[in-house]
Enzyme design. Structure first.
Site, PDB file in Angstrom:
ATOM      1  N   LYS A 160      -4.205   1.364  -7.261  1.00  0.00           N
ATOM      2  CA  LYS A 160      -5.146   2.109  -8.105  1.00  0.00           C
ATOM      3  C   LYS A 160      -5.985   1.132  -8.926  1.00  0.00           C
ATOM      4  CE  LYS A 160      -1.616   4.111  -9.819  1.00  0.00           C
ATOM      5  NZ  LYS A 160      -0.649   4.910 -10.585  1.00  0.00           N
TER       6      LYS A 160
ATOM      7  N   THR B 155      -6.317   9.655 -21.173  1.00  0.00           N
ATOM      8  CA  THR B 155      -5.844   9.189 -19.871  1.00  0.00           C
ATOM      9  C   THR B 155      -4.336   8.934 -19.842  1.00  0.00           C
ATOM     10  OG1 THR B 155      -6.428   6.929 -20.535  1.00  0.00           O
ATOM     11  CG2 THR B 155      -8.071   8.150 -19.273  1.00  0.00           C
TER      12      THR B 155
ATOM     13  N   GLY C  21      -0.720   9.354 -18.976  1.00  0.00           N
ATOM     14  CA  GLY C  21       0.002  10.054 -17.910  1.00  0.00           C
ATOM     15  C   GLY C  21      -0.762  10.201 -16.613  1.00  0.00           C
ATOM     16  N   THR C  22      -1.860   9.477 -16.442  1.00  0.00           N
ATOM     17  CA  THR C  22      -2.634   9.622 -15.209  1.00  0.00           C
ATOM     18  C   THR C  22      -1.838   9.178 -13.982  1.00  0.00           C
ATOM     19  OG1 THR C  22      -3.665   7.489 -15.735  1.00  0.00           O
ATOM     20  CG2 THR C  22      -4.926   9.460 -16.253  1.00  0.00           C
ATOM     21  N   GLY C  23      -1.076   8.087 -14.128  1.00  0.00           N
ATOM     22  CA  GLY C  23      -0.284   7.610 -12.994  1.00  0.00           C
ATOM     23  C   GLY C  23       0.787   8.600 -12.593  1.00  0.00           C
ATOM     24  N   CYS C  24       1.464   9.162 -13.573  1.00  0.00           N
ATOM     25  CA  CYS C  24       2.493  10.174 -13.306  1.00  0.00           C
ATOM     26  C   CYS C  24       1.877  11.397 -12.634  1.00  0.00           C
ATOM     27  CB  CYS C  24       3.174  10.594 -14.602  1.00  0.00           C
ATOM     28  SG  CYS C  24       3.900   9.248 -15.551  1.00  0.00           S
TER      29      CYS C  24
END
Length: 438
Positions: A173, A204, A206-209
């Site tokens: 990412k 932003t 928690g975007t990865g989760c």
């Protein structure tokens, strides 16, 4: 219904970890299961404390849900330490879950460490070979490879190097870059690029989760890997775009953005059907009509839905060439966005034919009526394309001291006189308009 297991830490702020994963899974139409690996005391500013769950209890959670309910896909998030990584890897081998997304969570958005240094080797050795796909960001990819990842070329090289470590596919990412948000997917044969315009936002957390949970859900639902990545990226992009500002630091994304967009379109369809059933043809102006409805907190025309091609008169009724969609009318969007600056709850508008009898009826019903005159429009506004309505609506609202029910103008050269009906939602706007009919 597909069953998705999230193995991750708990975020007391609700924006990341287990909480973000379960919201995402639910919104995407699957059933969420959870195994909690750590408890965190955190908010949008910082992780204040971490309480790691004993590995044997994590194993007990995994045995409990997988021996009974099972899972069509799983994702891992925060795993905290070496013992937890190994326990999770052993159980995943035992239960042979078909799809596994590994999100190598190492550092929080606020910069706090979420994975012990010693555990990084265990993550690479024990968990990566089990993964259908891993989803590191640039810093995480750099940590696993022991070198910095700074460019798109670095990303491609990193994806190839990480693929050698055992996962079936690697998605790196590029959110930490400036410019477009570009990710790279490598499945061992083809390198695919996924790019979307960057949304400047502090919301932003928690975007990865959110992304990895969406990816696991889409894979379980039968999408191919490229399709699943694309859908997950679209999901998290909209979650950022439509996020509400919460807290004093990195606020959470809006996991319900997809539902809000669907609800917006459904409301417009219902309002249009009511208009048709009521034989509202006499309300349609020569330049045709449109109904618009904005998402909560909308700030651009792309967040306002309306009918492409407008609403036309068909005998005594109304018709349209297609269903509503977002970004269909800048004209209607300008009216609504201007209105929302005065009252964020007034998110819908409908333009109807100008007739003095309609205005008289509105006043008899106790509706608030205000107007603006195009003759008073400043030359610099008139010269700027698309600014007239914004100025006129703003002028009417200021003189009324509030958002009225109706705003009209008498037109100008090449401009038909018009009435705009305003309200909190499309159905209330249509109801007001229909009440004006004899």
């Amino acid at each position: 219904m597909k069953k998705i297991l999230t193995i991750a830490g708990s975020d007391s702020g609700g924006g990341a970890g287990i909480q973000a994963d379960l919201k995402t899974i639910t919104v995407l139409g699957a059933y969420g299961l959870s195994v909690i690996t750590a408890l965190t005391a955190q908010n949008t500013v910082k992780v204040q404390a971490i309480h790691e769950v004993p590995p044997d209890f994590i194993g007990a959670q995994l045995d409990s849900v997988l021996s009974d309910i099972g899972a069509d896909a799983a994702k891992t998030g925060m795993l905290a330490n070496t013992e937890v990584v190994r326990e999770v890897a052993d159980k995943l081998k035992q239960y042979q879950i078909p799809k596994l997304v590994v999100d190598p969570v190492m550092v929080s958005k606020s910069g706090d460490s979420l994975l012990n240094t010693d555990a990084q080797g265990a993550l690479v050795k024990d968990l990566l070979p089990l993964a259908t796909i891993i989803t590191p960001n640039l810093p995480e990819a750099g940590v696993m490879l022991g070198r910095e990842v700074k460019t798109l070329e670095d990303m491609a090289e990193a994806a190839r190097a990480l693929k050698v470590m055992g996962p079936q596919a690697v998605l790196i990412k590029g959110g930490h870059f400036s410019g477009p948000a570009t990710d790279l997917l490598f499945d061992g044969e083809e390198m695919r690029e996924y790019s979307m315009p960057r949304i400047e936002s502090s919301n932003t957390h928690g975007t990865g989760c959110t992304f990895s949970a969406a990816l696991a859900t889409c894979l379980a639902q039968g999408r191919s890997l490229p399709q699943a990545v694309n859908l997950a990226k679209e999901f998290v992009t909209e979650a950022i775009r439509l996020a509400y500002p919460l807290g004093q630091g990195h606020g959470p994304t809006n996991h319900f953005a997809l539902l809000e967009k669907q609800a917006t379109l459904i409301s417009l369809e219902e309002a249009f059907n009511t208009l048709c059933e009521a034989e509202a043809g006499p309300l349609i102006p020569e330049v045709q009509a449109n109904i618009g409805y904005a998402l909560p907190g909308a700030s651009s025309w792309e967040n306002v839905a309306a009918f492409p091609g407008r609403i036309v008169r068909l005998g005594t009724g109304a018709a349209t060439v297609s269903g509503p969609c977002f970004g269909a009318s800048r004209h209607v969007a300008n009216i609504i966005l201007t209105t929302m600056r005065a009252d964020p709850e007034m998110r819908a508008a409908l333009n109807i034919r100008y007739d003095e009898s309609l205005l008289d009826r509105a006043r008899e019903l106790g509706l608030r009526v205000e107007s603006f005159s195009r003759a008073d429009e400043p030359p610099e506004i008139k010269a700027r394309e698309g600014s007239s309505l914004e100025w006129g609506v703003d002028d009417a609202i200021k003189r009324a001291g509030e958002v009225p029910d109706l705003i009209f103008d008498l037109g100008d050269v090449g401009k038909e006189p018009m009435i705009r009906v305003l309200g909190p939602d499309p159905c209330s706007v249509v109801s007001k308009a229909l009440s004006l009919l004899p």
